[in-house]
Every structure is written in structure tokens, then in C-alpha cells.
Design a protein around this motif. Structure first.
Motif, PDB file in Angstrom:
ATOM      1  N   ILE A  79       0.882  -0.726  -0.225  1.00  0.00           N
ATOM      2  CA  ILE A  79       0.205  -0.364  -0.388  1.00  0.00           C
ATOM      3  C   ILE A  79       0.928   1.126   0.223  1.00  0.00           C
ATOM      4  CG2 ILE A  79      -1.514   0.912   1.164  1.00  0.00           C
ATOM      5  CD1 ILE A  79      -2.685  -1.287   2.465  1.00  0.00           C
ATOM      6  N   LEU A  80       0.727   1.946  -1.060  1.00  0.00           N
ATOM      7  CA  LEU A  80       1.866   3.082  -1.413  1.00  0.00           C
ATOM      8  C   LEU A  80       1.113   4.140  -0.505  1.00  0.00           C
ATOM      9  CD1 LEU A  80       2.783   3.256  -5.145  1.00  0.00           C
ATOM     10  CD2 LEU A  80       4.209   2.572  -3.494  1.00  0.00           C
ATOM     11  N   ALA A 136      -0.576   2.767   4.951  1.00  0.00           N
ATOM     12  CA  ALA A 136       0.729   2.811   3.877  1.00  0.00           C
ATOM     13  C   ALA A 136       1.655   1.961   4.388  1.00  0.00           C
ATOM     14  CB  ALA A 136       1.218   4.146   3.037  1.00  0.00           C
ATOM     15  N   GLY A 137       2.223   1.226   3.679  1.00  0.00           N
ATOM     16  CA  GLY A 137       3.487   0.155   3.807  1.00  0.00           C
ATOM     17  C   GLY A 137       3.118  -1.017   4.389  1.00  0.00           C
ATOM     18  N   MET A 161      14.066   1.227   2.495  1.00  0.00           N
ATOM     19  CA  MET A 161      13.865   0.868   1.377  1.00  0.00           C
ATOM     20  C   MET A 161      12.924   1.657   0.300  1.00  0.00           C
ATOM     21  SD  MET A 161      12.443  -3.173   2.420  1.00  0.00           S
ATOM     22  CE  MET A 161      11.399  -2.460   3.622  1.00  0.00           C
ATOM     23  N   PRO A 207       5.676   5.497   6.296  1.00  0.00           N
ATOM     24  CA  PRO A 207       5.736   5.132   4.433  1.00  0.00           C
ATOM     25  C   PRO A 207       5.312   6.382   3.824  1.00  0.00           C
ATOM     26  CG  PRO A 207       4.964   3.105   6.169  1.00  0.00           C
ATOM     27  CD  PRO A 207       5.371   4.434   7.584  1.00  0.00           C
ATOM     28  N   PHE A 266       8.853   5.137  -3.483  1.00  0.00           N
ATOM     29  CA  PHE A 266       8.123   4.917  -2.023  1.00  0.00           C
ATOM     30  C   PHE A 266       8.981   4.478  -1.509  1.00  0.00           C
ATOM     31  CE2 PHE A 266       5.920   1.937   0.682  1.00  0.00           C
ATOM     32  CZ  PHE A 266       5.224   2.658   0.546  1.00  0.00           C
ATOM     33  N   ASN A 295      10.298   3.235   2.166  1.00  0.00           N
ATOM     34  CA  ASN A 295       9.871   2.831   3.242  1.00  0.00           C
ATOM     35  C   ASN A 295      10.830   2.151   4.774  1.00  0.00           C
ATOM     36  OD1 ASN A 295       7.844   1.437   4.856  1.00  0.00           O
ATOM     37  ND2 ASN A 295       7.162  -0.319   3.532  1.00  0.00           N
TER      38      ASN A 295
END
Lengths: 111, 258
Positions: free
Chosen positions: A26-27, A37-38, B19, B70, B85, B87
């Protein structure tokens, strides 16, 4: 990312080269969604999954898309809309939107 | 593809590895989608995004700000728009349970389920053993004071004092007085807790440290049985680390965290 998912990926890689799988992450989310998210989930070509990105119809929709992505061997983003009427009829009444990255392994485009 | 093996090893060590994944790219760079860059706490970086110049740009940007949650970040590169992205592997949570009695057993189970690496300490072999605590990573059967000498805490450690009596609770508290932990709690009735705190104060333990000690522990669930009490303690620990408000969701009228 859950350790369980990492463990399974390492297992898959040990079983042999080129076993297909997809990592779903999930962005971003807007409104009410079960996970944020994450959150990540692993899906194998057989349909077996580890972890969850929220469950229910939203997750099922992403899984469907992930199977296609694995066939096409391309990574993509899938947006799940849980706010429209269709979603409500399907019982996705959380009322949010989430953006999920479908990362395909091994893929021409993935490491 | 030894990337995931390295990530797993890092996760097992409890390292906060970052990441960065390429999740958005213009049409001609679509083949780069899904590429990953991994940053280790020692500064090492592994992987490539698009090309070396792009990777360096991302590295620079990630070093300039602290990772907090994130998130997707836009990157402009050669007049094109990319998205990454960012994270981080969540650092390992640890729980040190002092005392191996009736509450400790369900508490160790709950915390193990919640992904805490559990250590149980008790000086009685009939309590500190593998049969009683199959879910624990470490079981230390030793005098509390001696056992605590071997252990260090950090911000991701929950220390729960649930020994069989306040004499032993006192031993534990004296051993760890002044040390910082993410969560530090002791079970007890209000009356006994008050007496223990008073005694430690007289012994010179700082008020600030004693104020940070959560005691009695647990949320008010009306808990009676050992498992219910353990649940109330585990619930408090989760709320503490996740920044919860300790309230029923329905009382918040949709103003949920996150």
C-alpha cells in the motif's frame, strides 16, 4: 515488511530461480481503509498469500490484478476505490481509496 | 536476488533498514519500475534506481531528511516525473517479562503474537522453563538481579515486572533504576505500589524515573483471570507504542488515528 513475508520470499528463491511472485504494497490511502501505507502482502502465482493489505473485496481486487501482472511480468499501480456505489453494494463500506504497488518478481523490470 | 536474504538477516537483527522502490516512471523508463534501493543503518547502499545519476539523487534526498513514515515522494529528473516509495523495516520490538507466573504465560503468548521477541526471567526452574514458555525467545532461570545484569533495554523494549511478590519487584526495580526503556511497567495494587515507590524514593531513585514507571499496569477491562489481566497489560503496551488513545473507537466519532 513482515518478517514472515521476507522468510517466504527467501524460501521461494531457494526453491529455484524464477519462481514468480508479487509483492503488494500500500503506497497511500485516503479516508477510511483497514490498513495504511507500508502494509505489504506476498502473493504467489498459485494464489497463495502471506500477510494482508486489508482483506475483503479491496484485497481480492488487487489479487486479481496481481495475477495479471505476474502473467505480463510488469509492475504496476492499482487503485482501489471503496467509496463508490458499486463498492457499497459489494460490501466494501470502509469508505476509502488506496493505491497499491504490484511489484512482480522475477520480471524484466524488477531486480 | 540475494537482496531479500540480506533484508531478512537485517530484520532478524532488528535493524531499521530503509527500502526505496521506484513506483512511478515516464513511459520510456517503465522497465525500471519495481527497482529497489536498500539503505543500511551503517550507511551502505545496495541496488540501483534507473541509473547511477538518478540513484545518487535519491540517496542525497533520503540523507537530507529523516524517514518518519512510509510515503511516496515525487522526483524530477531530466524534466521527467518519477515517483519513489520510501519505506523502512520496522525495528524489532522486544519484551522482557520479569516473573514466570500465571500472568506471564498468557502475556508471553499475546506479546509473541504481536511480534515481540519475548524474554522471560524467573529464579525458579519450575517456572522458567521451555514447557511453560514455548513462545519465548529467551528464558533465563536466574536470580532477577543477576539476570538483569545481562540485559540491556532500548526504546523498542517493553519491560514488565510481574514477579511473585513485591520483594522481587523491588529487586528488579533496584537493578534497572535509571535505565531507559520504551515501556516500563509493574503490576500491583495501588497500596503496595505506593509503598514500593516511596521506599525507592527514600533510597535515592530519581522522581523523574519513578514517574515514568507505569504502575499499576494494564487497562481497565474489568480483568479478573490471569489471561484477562495479561490482555489488559498487552493492550496497554500496544496503545503505548502505537500512540493510541486508550479509548473505545466508538467514543471517538470517526476521529481514528492515522
Amino acid at each position: 515488511m513482515d518478517k514472515l513475508i521476507l522468510q517466504r520470499i527467501c524460501e521461494l528463491e531457494q526453491m529455484g530461480e524464477g519462481i514468480p511472485f508479487a509483492l503488494l504494497t500500500i503506497l497511500s490511502t485516503k479516508g477510511s481503509t483497514p490498513r495504511k501505507a507500508g502494509a505489504t502482502m506476498l502473493m504467489e502465482r498459485t494464489g497463495r498469500t502471506f500477510g494482508t493489505i486489508g482483506g475483503g473485496c479491496g484485497e481480492a481486487e488487487v489479487k486479481q490484478r496481481a495475477l495479471m501482472a505476474m502473467d505480463e511480468q510488469t509492475c504496476c499501480i492499482h487503485r482501489v476505490n471503496m467509496v463508490n456505489d458499486v463498492a457499497a453494494e459489494e460490501g466494501m463500506v470502509c469508505g476509502g481509496i488506496m493505491e497499491v504497488f504490484i511489484q512482480v518478481f522475477p520480471g524484466s523490470s524488477c531486480p | 536476488m540475494k537482496l531479500f536474504k540480506a533484508l531478512l538477516a537485517a530484520a532478524e537483527r532488528g535493524e531499521a533498514v530503509q527500502m526505496i522502490t521506484l513506483v512511478g516512471a515516464p513511459e520510456e523508463s517503465r522497465a525500471s519500475l519495481g527497482q529497489m534501493l536498500v539503505l543500511y543503518p551503517d550507511g551502505r547502499a545496495e541496488g540501483l534506481l534507473v541509473d547511477t545519476r538518478f540513484t545518487e539523487k535519491v540517496l542525497e534526498q533520503s540523507k537530507a531528511c529523516q524517514w518518519d513514515q512510509p510515503k511516496v515522494m515525487p522526483i524530477s529528473y531530466d524534466q521527467q516525473e518519477y515517483r519513489i516509495f520510501w519505506n523502512c523495516l520496522t525495528s524489532k520490538m522486544r519484551a522482557v517479562i520479569l516473573g514466570g507466573g500465571h500472568i506471564s504465560q498468557p502475556l508471553a503468548s499475546f506479546l509473541a503474537q504481536l511480534d515481540y521477541e519475548v524474554t522471560v526471567i524467573d529464579d525458579r526452574p519450575e517456572f522458567a522453563n521451555r514447557q511453560r514458555f514455548p513462545m519465548a525467545k529467551h528464558i533465563i532461570c536466574e536470580d532477577f538481579t543477576k539476570a538483569l545484569e545481562q540485559i540491556s533495554f532500548d526504546n523498542n523494549t517493553a519491560v514488565i515486572i510481574v514477579t511473585r511478590g513485591h520483594r522481587y519487584d523491588l529487586d528488579c526495580l533496584r537493578s534497572i533504576a535509571g535505565q531507559r526503556a520504551g515501556y516500563l511497567g509493574m503490576i500491583g495494587s495501588f497500596r503496595r505500589v505506593k509503598a514500593v515507590l516511596q521506599l525507592l524514593k527514600e533510597e535515592g531513585v530519581s522522581t523523574e524515573w519513578l514517574n515514568a514507571l507505569k504502575t499499576p499496569i494494564g487497562l481497565d477491562l474489568g480483568a479478573q483471570s490471569p489471561a484477562e489481566i495479561a490482555l489488559s497489560i498487552a493492550a496497554e503496551i500496544v496503545a503505548h507504542f502505537k500512540g493510541g488513545r486508550y479509548l473505545p473507537l466508538r467514543s471517538l466519532g470517526g476521529r481514528r488515528n492515522g
